[in-house]
Design a protein around this motif. Sequence first.
Motif, PDB file in Angstrom:
ATOM      1  N   GLU A 102       1.007  -5.507   1.053  1.00  0.00           N
ATOM      2  CA  GLU A 102       0.337  -4.202   0.956  1.00  0.00           C
ATOM      3  C   GLU A 102      -0.561  -4.147  -0.284  1.00  0.00           C
ATOM      4  OE1 GLU A 102      -1.124  -0.715   1.968  1.00  0.00           O
ATOM      5  OE2 GLU A 102       0.190  -1.898   3.249  1.00  0.00           O
ATOM      6  N   ARG A 103      -0.077  -4.634  -1.416  1.00  0.00           N
ATOM      7  CA  ARG A 103      -0.911  -4.662  -2.634  1.00  0.00           C
ATOM      8  C   ARG A 103      -2.137  -5.540  -2.413  1.00  0.00           C
ATOM      9  NH1 ARG A 103       4.108  -5.669  -4.974  1.00  0.00           N
ATOM     10  NH2 ARG A 103       3.478  -7.778  -5.522  1.00  0.00           N
ATOM     11  N   ARG A 104      -1.952  -6.668  -1.755  1.00  0.00           N
ATOM     12  CA  ARG A 104      -3.070  -7.592  -1.465  1.00  0.00           C
ATOM     13  C   ARG A 104      -4.099  -6.918  -0.562  1.00  0.00           C
ATOM     14  NH1 ARG A 104      -5.926 -12.045  -2.797  1.00  0.00           N
ATOM     15  NH2 ARG A 104      -6.527 -13.299  -1.014  1.00  0.00           N
ATOM     16  N   ARG A 105      -3.617  -6.222   0.486  1.00  0.00           N
ATOM     17  CA  ARG A 105      -4.527  -5.508   1.393  1.00  0.00           C
ATOM     18  C   ARG A 105      -5.352  -4.471   0.639  1.00  0.00           C
ATOM     19  NH1 ARG A 105      -0.923  -6.027   5.353  1.00  0.00           N
ATOM     20  NH2 ARG A 105       0.320  -4.244   4.718  1.00  0.00           N
ATOM     21  N   GLU A 106      -4.696  -3.704  -0.218  1.00  0.00           N
ATOM     22  CA  GLU A 106      -5.393  -2.675  -0.994  1.00  0.00           C
ATOM     23  C   GLU A 106      -6.437  -3.297  -1.918  1.00  0.00           C
ATOM     24  OE1 GLU A 106      -2.316  -0.443  -2.968  1.00  0.00           O
ATOM     25  OE2 GLU A 106      -1.578   0.397  -1.080  1.00  0.00           O
ATOM     26  N   LEU A 108      -7.921  -6.250  -1.638  1.00  0.00           N
ATOM     27  CA  LEU A 108      -9.018  -6.836  -0.852  1.00  0.00           C
ATOM     28  C   LEU A 108      -9.951  -5.767  -0.298  1.00  0.00           C
ATOM     29  CD1 LEU A 108      -7.372  -9.748   1.162  1.00  0.00           C
ATOM     30  CD2 LEU A 108      -9.267  -9.926  -0.451  1.00  0.00           C
ATOM     31  N   THR A 109      -9.392  -4.622   0.089  1.00  0.00           N
ATOM     32  CA  THR A 109     -10.229  -3.531   0.595  1.00  0.00           C
ATOM     33  C   THR A 109     -11.169  -3.036  -0.502  1.00  0.00           C
ATOM     34  OG1 THR A 109      -8.544  -2.867   2.194  1.00  0.00           O
ATOM     35  CG2 THR A 109     -10.194  -1.220   1.616  1.00  0.00           C
ATOM     36  N   ILE A 110     -10.645  -2.864  -1.702  1.00  0.00           N
ATOM     37  CA  ILE A 110     -11.473  -2.430  -2.834  1.00  0.00           C
ATOM     38  C   ILE A 110     -12.554  -3.478  -3.114  1.00  0.00           C
ATOM     39  CG2 ILE A 110     -11.469  -2.017  -5.340  1.00  0.00           C
ATOM     40  CD1 ILE A 110      -8.598  -0.776  -4.872  1.00  0.00           C
ATOM     41  N   TYR A 111     -12.172  -4.746  -3.150  1.00  0.00           N
ATOM     42  CA  TYR A 111     -13.108  -5.848  -3.399  1.00  0.00           C
ATOM     43  C   TYR A 111     -14.199  -5.881  -2.333  1.00  0.00           C
ATOM     44  CZ  TYR A 111     -14.588 -10.783  -3.825  1.00  0.00           C
ATOM     45  OH  TYR A 111     -15.314 -11.945  -3.950  1.00  0.00           O
ATOM     46  N   ALA A 112     -13.805  -5.775  -1.072  1.00  0.00           N
ATOM     47  CA  ALA A 112     -14.775  -5.816   0.030  1.00  0.00           C
ATOM     48  C   ALA A 112     -15.754  -4.655  -0.065  1.00  0.00           C
ATOM     49  CB  ALA A 112     -14.051  -5.789   1.369  1.00  0.00           C
TER      50      ALA A 112
END
Length: 174
Positions: A102-106, A108-112
């Motif tokens: 979940e932390r990784r998804r969050e 990556l979403t910010i980065y993207a």
Amino acid sequence: MSRQKSDPAREDDREVLTIEKQTEIVKDFLEGLVDAYGLEGEVVARIEEDVIVADVKGEQTEALVGVRGSVRSAIHELTRTVMQRYAQDTARLRLDIAGYAERRREALTIYAKQLIEQLEAEGGELMLEPMSSADRKVIHDAAAESEKVASYSEGEPPRRYVVLAMKNRNEEEE
């Protein structure tokens, strides 16, 4: 001495298991793994839209994540293999350990979104580093929200990566 060839049409002796039974197998395997490592943790497994979602929680379970999620990825593959050992057709599996996925998804979403904003302002094309299919999906989902930027994957696993590029005008008008 004659050798018997294996029959490729041989019947599959594995059972056809319900998703509920597969969820029990996943939970039992992960609980055994946590116990084998001597960690204190809890395994919660549930079904969401025909996907088995397994969460391994507890402060000590961070040890099962590894560098950049490498141990978590290995445990994910082992869990899928265990499911395949018992069932002919296995359900999809989403595994999170110590909240890492979940932390990784969050993140990556910010980065993207930052990269997409940069492309919308400056134009061009960006090739990202190779990443897992789950990580690529996060980038594709973020790009899908943009009216100006498209995404696609290139390369062969495990070196598959995402490219973010400006949509051409014909695609925007469709």
